[in-house]
Design a protein around this motif. Structure first.
Motif, PDB file in Angstrom:
ATOM      1  N   VAL A 287     -14.527 -29.293   9.948  1.00 50.26           N
ATOM      2  CA  VAL A 287     -15.682 -28.497   9.651  1.00 50.26           C
ATOM      3  C   VAL A 287     -17.010 -29.170  10.574  1.00 50.26           C
ATOM      4  N   TYR A 288     -17.443 -28.095  11.189  1.00 54.08           N
ATOM      5  CA  TYR A 288     -18.754 -28.611  12.089  1.00 54.08           C
ATOM      6  C   TYR A 288     -20.044 -27.932  11.781  1.00 54.08           C
ATOM      7  N   MET A 289     -20.959 -28.580  12.143  1.00 51.85           N
ATOM      8  CA  MET A 289     -22.277 -28.056  12.034  1.00 51.85           C
ATOM      9  C   MET A 289     -23.209 -28.250  13.315  1.00 51.85           C
ATOM     10  N   GLN A 290     -23.499 -27.169  13.913  1.00 47.82           N
ATOM     11  CA  GLN A 290     -24.233 -27.426  15.112  1.00 47.82           C
ATOM     12  C   GLN A 290     -25.791 -27.307  14.745  1.00 47.82           C
ATOM     13  N   MET A 291     -26.415 -28.196  15.258  1.00 47.15           N
ATOM     14  CA  MET A 291     -27.809 -28.384  14.981  1.00 47.15           C
ATOM     15  C   MET A 291     -28.723 -28.517  16.120  1.00 47.15           C
ATOM     16  N   ASN A 292     -29.579 -27.404  16.285  1.00 48.10           N
ATOM     17  CA  ASN A 292     -30.361 -27.143  17.255  1.00 48.10           C
ATOM     18  C   ASN A 292     -31.870 -27.449  16.859  1.00 48.10           C
ATOM     19  N   SER A 293     -32.441 -27.273  17.582  1.00 43.42           N
ATOM     20  CA  SER A 293     -34.146 -27.463  17.510  1.00 43.42           C
ATOM     21  C   SER A 293     -34.496 -28.531  16.498  1.00 43.42           C
ATOM     22  N   LEU A 294     -33.674 -29.523  16.520  1.00 44.28           N
ATOM     23  CA  LEU A 294     -33.926 -30.518  15.900  1.00 44.28           C
ATOM     24  C   LEU A 294     -35.497 -31.292  15.311  1.00 44.28           C
ATOM     25  N   LYS A 295     -35.743 -31.484  14.226  1.00 45.36           N
ATOM     26  CA  LYS A 295     -37.098 -32.125  14.141  1.00 45.36           C
ATOM     27  C   LYS A 295     -37.106 -33.289  13.564  1.00 45.36           C
ATOM     28  N   PRO A 296     -38.299 -34.253  13.624  1.00 45.70           N
ATOM     29  CA  PRO A 296     -38.216 -35.494  13.027  1.00 45.70           C
ATOM     30  C   PRO A 296     -37.696 -35.331  11.459  1.00 45.70           C
ATOM     31  N   GLU A 297     -38.224 -34.469  10.954  1.00 43.05           N
ATOM     32  CA  GLU A 297     -37.737 -34.366   9.255  1.00 43.05           C
ATOM     33  C   GLU A 297     -36.494 -34.039   9.007  1.00 43.05           C
ATOM     34  N   ASP A 298     -35.747 -33.885  10.273  1.00 47.97           N
ATOM     35  CA  ASP A 298     -34.207 -33.742   9.853  1.00 47.97           C
ATOM     36  C   ASP A 298     -33.352 -35.131   9.739  1.00 47.97           C
ATOM     37  N   THR A 299     -34.301 -36.187  10.248  1.00 41.76           N
ATOM     38  CA  THR A 299     -33.666 -37.446  10.127  1.00 41.76           C
ATOM     39  C   THR A 299     -33.316 -38.026   8.883  1.00 41.76           C
ATOM     40  N   ALA A 300     -31.910 -38.187   8.706  1.00 45.33           N
ATOM     41  CA  ALA A 300     -31.149 -38.510   7.460  1.00 45.33           C
ATOM     42  C   ALA A 300     -29.931 -38.841   7.638  1.00 45.33           C
ATOM     43  N   VAL A 301     -29.148 -39.353   6.535  1.00 42.43           N
ATOM     44  CA  VAL A 301     -27.717 -39.542   6.697  1.00 42.43           C
ATOM     45  C   VAL A 301     -27.069 -38.188   6.165  1.00 42.43           C
ATOM     46  N   TYR A 302     -26.378 -37.767   7.066  1.00 39.70           N
ATOM     47  CA  TYR A 302     -25.490 -36.337   6.901  1.00 39.70           C
ATOM     48  C   TYR A 302     -24.174 -36.909   6.355  1.00 39.70           C
ATOM     49  N   SER A 303     -23.853 -36.284   5.283  1.00 42.68           N
ATOM     50  CA  SER A 303     -22.480 -36.194   4.363  1.00 42.68           C
ATOM     51  C   SER A 303     -21.841 -35.074   4.490  1.00 42.68           C
ATOM     52  N   CYS A 304     -20.221 -34.835   4.588  1.00 38.31           N
ATOM     53  CA  CYS A 304     -20.007 -33.614   4.244  1.00 38.31           C
ATOM     54  C   CYS A 304     -19.220 -33.836   3.118  1.00 38.31           C
ATOM     55  N   ALA A 305     -18.754 -32.676   2.112  1.00 40.08           N
ATOM     56  CA  ALA A 305     -18.297 -32.765   0.902  1.00 40.08           C
ATOM     57  C   ALA A 305     -17.291 -31.461   0.567  1.00 40.08           C
ATOM     58  N   ALA A 306     -16.368 -31.931  -0.030  1.00 40.08           N
ATOM     59  CA  ALA A 306     -15.514 -30.713  -0.292  1.00 40.08           C
ATOM     60  C   ALA A 306     -15.094 -30.572  -1.773  1.00 40.08           C
TER      61      ALA A 306
ATOM     62  N   ASN B 114     -25.243 -27.963  -5.732  1.00 37.52           N
ATOM     63  CA  ASN B 114     -25.382 -29.159  -6.386  1.00 37.52           C
ATOM     64  C   ASN B 114     -24.502 -30.283  -6.036  1.00 37.52           C
ATOM     65  N   TYR B 115     -25.071 -31.384  -5.305  1.00 40.94           N
ATOM     66  CA  TYR B 115     -24.057 -32.262  -4.885  1.00 40.94           C
ATOM     67  C   TYR B 115     -23.056 -32.800  -6.003  1.00 40.94           C
ATOM     68  N   ARG B 116     -23.337 -32.800  -7.296  1.00 46.02           N
ATOM     69  CA  ARG B 116     -22.636 -33.624  -8.047  1.00 46.02           C
ATOM     70  C   ARG B 116     -21.229 -32.686  -8.510  1.00 46.02           C
ATOM     71  N   ILE B 117     -21.211 -31.403  -7.905  1.00 41.24           N
ATOM     72  CA  ILE B 117     -20.408 -30.786  -8.430  1.00 41.24           C
ATOM     73  C   ILE B 117     -18.914 -30.866  -7.348  1.00 41.24           C
ATOM     74  N   TYR B 118     -19.223 -31.546  -6.262  1.00 39.74           N
ATOM     75  CA  TYR B 118     -18.161 -31.748  -5.424  1.00 39.74           C
ATOM     76  C   TYR B 118     -17.165 -32.715  -5.490  1.00 39.74           C
ATOM     77  N   ASP B 119     -15.978 -32.478  -5.006  1.00 37.68           N
ATOM     78  CA  ASP B 119     -14.812 -33.324  -5.574  1.00 37.68           C
ATOM     79  C   ASP B 119     -14.645 -34.595  -4.358  1.00 37.68           C
ATOM     80  N   TYR B 120     -14.914 -34.408  -3.131  1.00 34.34           N
ATOM     81  CA  TYR B 120     -14.720 -35.420  -2.172  1.00 34.34           C
ATOM     82  C   TYR B 120     -15.715 -35.585  -1.149  1.00 34.34           C
ATOM     83  N   TRP B 121     -16.213 -36.831  -0.758  1.00 39.38           N
ATOM     84  CA  TRP B 121     -17.339 -37.066   0.115  1.00 39.38           C
ATOM     85  C   TRP B 121     -16.679 -37.883   1.016  1.00 39.38           C
TER      86      TRP B 121
END
Length: 128
Positions: free
Chosen positions: A82-101, A111-118
């Motif tokens: 899975v991909y995420m194309q991120m354009n026009s990035l802003k300083p407030e986008d600064t973070a650790v990005y995680s994918c979940a399934a 709700n992140y608590r519902i996801y099974d895998y990280w």
């Protein structure tokens, strides 16, 4: 079981672009709804984007209001990625990005608590 590994993060200047990837292992990837979340220092993990699992139907997408029009989520079931194309990035986008399934969900949970895998996450830093 689904194992997720993110890549593509880094340090970029404001208004630039990045593409994050989340490679999945496991035969049930095509039956998983996938989500991207992010967590900035001192803040709670928040939903960024999600894409539904595909049983021959058109993919459904969902985006947080803060990223609509700038981020695009997509998936390649043949590559189990899975991909995420991120354009026009802003300083407030600064973070650790995680994918979940989450398996066989007809919805795209915010709700992140519902996801099974990280995955472990990848750091995105946007300088002004």
């Amino acid at each position: 079981q689904v194992r997720l590994v993110e890549s593509g993060g880094g340090l970029v200047q404001s208004a630039r672009s990045l593409r994050l990837s989340c490679a999945a292992s496991g035969r049930t990837f095509s039956a998983c709804t996938m989500g991207w979340f992010r967590q900035a220092p001192g803040k709670e993990r928040e939903f960024v984007a999600g894409i539904s699992w595909n049983s021959g139907r058109t993919d459904w997408h969902d985006y947080a209001d803060s990223v609509k029009g700038r981020l695009t989520i997509s998936r390649d079931n043949a590559k189990t990625t899975v991909y995420m194309q991120m354009n026009s990035l802003k300083p407030e986008d600064t973070a650790v990005y995680s994918c979940a399934a989450i398996q066989r969900s007809t919805l795209i949970p915010r709700n992140y608590r519902i996801y099974d895998y990280w995955g472990e996450g990848t750091q995105v830093t946007v300088s002004s």
